[in-house]
Design an enzyme around this catalytic site. Structure first.
Site, PDB file in Angstrom:
ATOM      1  N   GLU A 160       0.802  -1.232   0.000  1.00 19.78           N
ATOM      2  CA  GLU A 160       0.000   0.000   0.000  1.00 19.78           C
ATOM      3  C   GLU A 160       0.834   1.282   0.000  1.00 19.78           C
ATOM      4  O   GLU A 160       0.812   2.040   0.981  1.00 19.78           O
ATOM      5  CB  GLU A 160      -0.962   0.005   1.199  1.00 19.78           C
ATOM      6  CG  GLU A 160      -1.953  -1.136   1.179  1.00 19.78           C
ATOM      7  CD  GLU A 160      -3.080  -0.957   2.189  1.00 19.78           C
ATOM      8  OE1 GLU A 160      -3.018  -0.036   3.021  1.00 19.78           O
ATOM      9  OE2 GLU A 160      -4.043  -1.752   2.130  1.00 19.78           O
ATOM     10  N   GLU A 348      -5.271  -8.647   1.171  1.00 23.42           N
ATOM     11  CA  GLU A 348      -5.816  -8.291   2.489  1.00 23.42           C
ATOM     12  C   GLU A 348      -7.305  -8.006   2.351  1.00 23.42           C
ATOM     13  O   GLU A 348      -7.737  -7.312   1.428  1.00 23.42           O
ATOM     14  CB  GLU A 348      -5.187  -7.013   3.069  1.00 23.42           C
ATOM     15  CG  GLU A 348      -3.796  -7.165   3.586  1.00 23.42           C
ATOM     16  CD  GLU A 348      -3.275  -5.880   4.246  1.00 23.42           C
ATOM     17  OE1 GLU A 348      -4.089  -5.061   4.710  1.00 23.42           O
ATOM     18  OE2 GLU A 348      -2.054  -5.711   4.262  1.00 23.42           O
TER      19      GLU A 348
HETATM   20  C1  NOJ Z   1      -3.789  -2.307   5.395  1.00 24.86           C
HETATM   21  C2  NOJ Z   1      -2.409  -2.416   5.926  1.00 24.86           C
HETATM   22  O1  NOJ Z   1      -1.590  -3.072   5.002  1.00 24.86           O
HETATM   23  C3  NOJ Z   1      -2.316  -3.089   7.282  1.00 24.86           C
HETATM   24  O2  NOJ Z   1      -1.055  -2.850   7.790  1.00 24.86           O
HETATM   25  C4  NOJ Z   1      -3.428  -2.574   8.186  1.00 24.86           C
HETATM   26  O3  NOJ Z   1      -3.323  -3.076   9.476  1.00 24.86           O
HETATM   27  C5  NOJ Z   1      -4.760  -2.949   7.576  1.00 24.86           C
HETATM   28  N1  NOJ Z   1      -4.885  -2.305   6.287  1.00 24.86           N
HETATM   29  C6  NOJ Z   1      -5.957  -2.537   8.417  1.00 24.86           C
HETATM   30  O4  NOJ Z   1      -6.018  -1.170   8.523  1.00 24.86           O
END
Ligand code: NOJ
Length: 438
Positions: A160, A348
């Site tokens: 991200e 994710e």
């Molecule tokens: C995306 C991120 O990659 C991760 O580190 C984070 O904990 C989650 N979203 C939830 O916000």
């Protein structure tokens, strides 16, 4: 689903490892940012889930839950304490143990090289705003590929980039806490160059590896069908969903829809247009929600605001994000529209809810429903012939949720942070059963 579909669970080093100064590890920007008390109730990741010491138990839990793929990130400052220069053999040894433990349990390790924890020494030299980071990063990637490439097939260069540049270099709410366009735009450009270069280094050293990178993606909708809101939504979409993928694919930055991005050109050197381009074997999409956007005259650069989900009276997670499963389908569809993307994994998806432990059990029906309803949308996409080849839940255990500290709980497994005791939640048990166990 087809038998080749990759099911997994995702984590990140700073959010779980702890061991912040163990065995030669250097400081990262998150160690420094949290030490200043910048996060919720001054929380920090010094110990976190103590995964650094407890990785064997946690890998055993992944195995018990029948999860065949485990995504984790490497801490750059554990491997190269100052970010450049000397390599820390104990850092390499630690990740070797972790990788070997996964393999011994029949679990495929998926490595993310950069999940936001930049070595602090590099931040002192300008961090992502300094163009030299492209070379520093390429060298770090080389070290990791040479150390772990004999056993690791799946690699993700970055996690991200929109979030670590946006929250870390524009809004100042994530490490390193910098603000403004003067930090953000060079950070974006250098992250794009580093991502492409990282991909090239991995492919050159590990031609058999599957090399990808991951992006946050939120489905963007205008609040009304007025032309102003529709155009505002396009600007936000350009910023949140297109800024990093399009230069990689050779389209350059989406300046036509977000004119402020023209200012990035100031940071271009000759040949950058070509250097920004790299064809990854796969793209990881990370989706949690949708955003509703309206036109605004007071917001600089994007002239748009997100309409707070709380005001929209929709179901919310503990992050204040709307629960909206069709968003994941929409993001799969959107990324399918790019010809240059041939493989997509959902790297994710998951949710934070205020879990409660009753009689030693956490019955987290909301999280279970969230995951199940998102999976229905993934299946819908697949049934329609869209490309999507895997799904990873965020996340294994409750952990350090960045500026929100330990408040939001995303895990399939509950952690008592006093005792480090793990308790598999109902959602974890369900996922384990779903993946073919008993
Ligand atoms: C995306 C991120 O990659 C991760 O580190 C984070 O904990 C989650 N979203 C939830 O916000």
């Amino acid at each position: 689903m087809d038998p080749d579909f990759k099911w997994g669970v995702s984590t990140a080093a700073y959010q779980i490892e702890g061991g912040h100064d163990a065995h030669g590890k250097g400081l990262s920007i998150w160690d420094v940012f949290t030490a200043k008390g910048s996060c919720h109730e001054r929380h920090h990741g010094n110990t976190a889930c103590d995964f650094y010491n407890r990785y064997k138990d946690d890998v055993a839990l992944i195995n018990e839950l029948n999860i065949p793929n485990f995504r984790f990130s490497l801490s750059w400052s554990r491997i190269i304490p100052n970010g450049i220069g000397e390599v820390n053999p104990e850092g390499i040894a630690y990740y070797n143990r972790l990788i070997d433990e996964c393999l011994a349990n029949g679990i495929e390790p998926w490595i993310t090289l950069y999940h936001w924890d930049l070595p602090h020494e590099l931040e002192l030299k300008g961090g992502w705003a300094n163009r030299e980071i492209v070379d520093w990063f390429a060298e770090y990637v080389r070290v990791c590929a040479e150390a772990f490439g004999d056993r690791v097939k799946y690699w993700m260069v970055m996690n991200e980039p929109m979030v670590f540049t946006g929250a870390g270099y524009f809004m100042g709410i994530h490490a390193p806490g910098r603000r403004g366009l003067g930090n953000f735009l060079p950070a974006v450009h250098h992250a794009v160059l580093a991502m492409a270069e990282g991909g090239r280094v991995l492919k050159a050293l590990l031609p058999e590896a599957e090399v990808g990178t991951t992006f946050s993606g939120s489905y963007i909708q205008p609040k009304t069908d007025s032309p102003k809101d529709i155009i505002a939504a396009q600007r936000v979409d350009a910023l949140l969903n297109r800024l990093f993928i399009e230069p990689l694919l050779g389209f350059g930055y989406p300046e036509a829809d977000l004119p402020v991005l023209k200012k990035i050109r100031k940071h271009f050197k000759e040949g950058d247009e070509a250097k920004m381009v790299f064809t990854f074997d796969f793209i990881g999409i990370q989706n949690y929600t949708r955003e509703v956007v309206k036109h605004s005259v007071i917001t600089p650069y994007v002239n748009a605001v997100l309409v707070d989900a709380k005001k929209r009276q929709v179901p919310l997670t503990a992050m204040g994000w709307e629960v909206y499963p069709p968003a994941i389908y929409q993001m799969i569809k959107k990324f399918n529209e790019y010809d240059g993307i041939t493989k997509i994994y959902i790297t994710e998806n998951g949710a934070a809810f205020p879990d409660t432990m009753v009689d030693g059990k956490v019955i987290d029906t909301e999280r279970m429903a969230y995951i199940q309803n998102h999976l229905k949308q993934v299946k819908k996409a697949k049934d329609e012939g869209l490309e999507v080849s895997g799904y990873f839940v965020w996340t294994l255990t409750d952990n350090f949720e960045w500026n929100e500290g330990y408040r939001p709980k995303f895990g399939l497994i509950h952690v008592d942070f006093e005792t480090q005791q793990r308790t598999v939640k109902a959602s974890g048990k369900w996922y384990g059963k779903f993946l073919g166990g008993d």
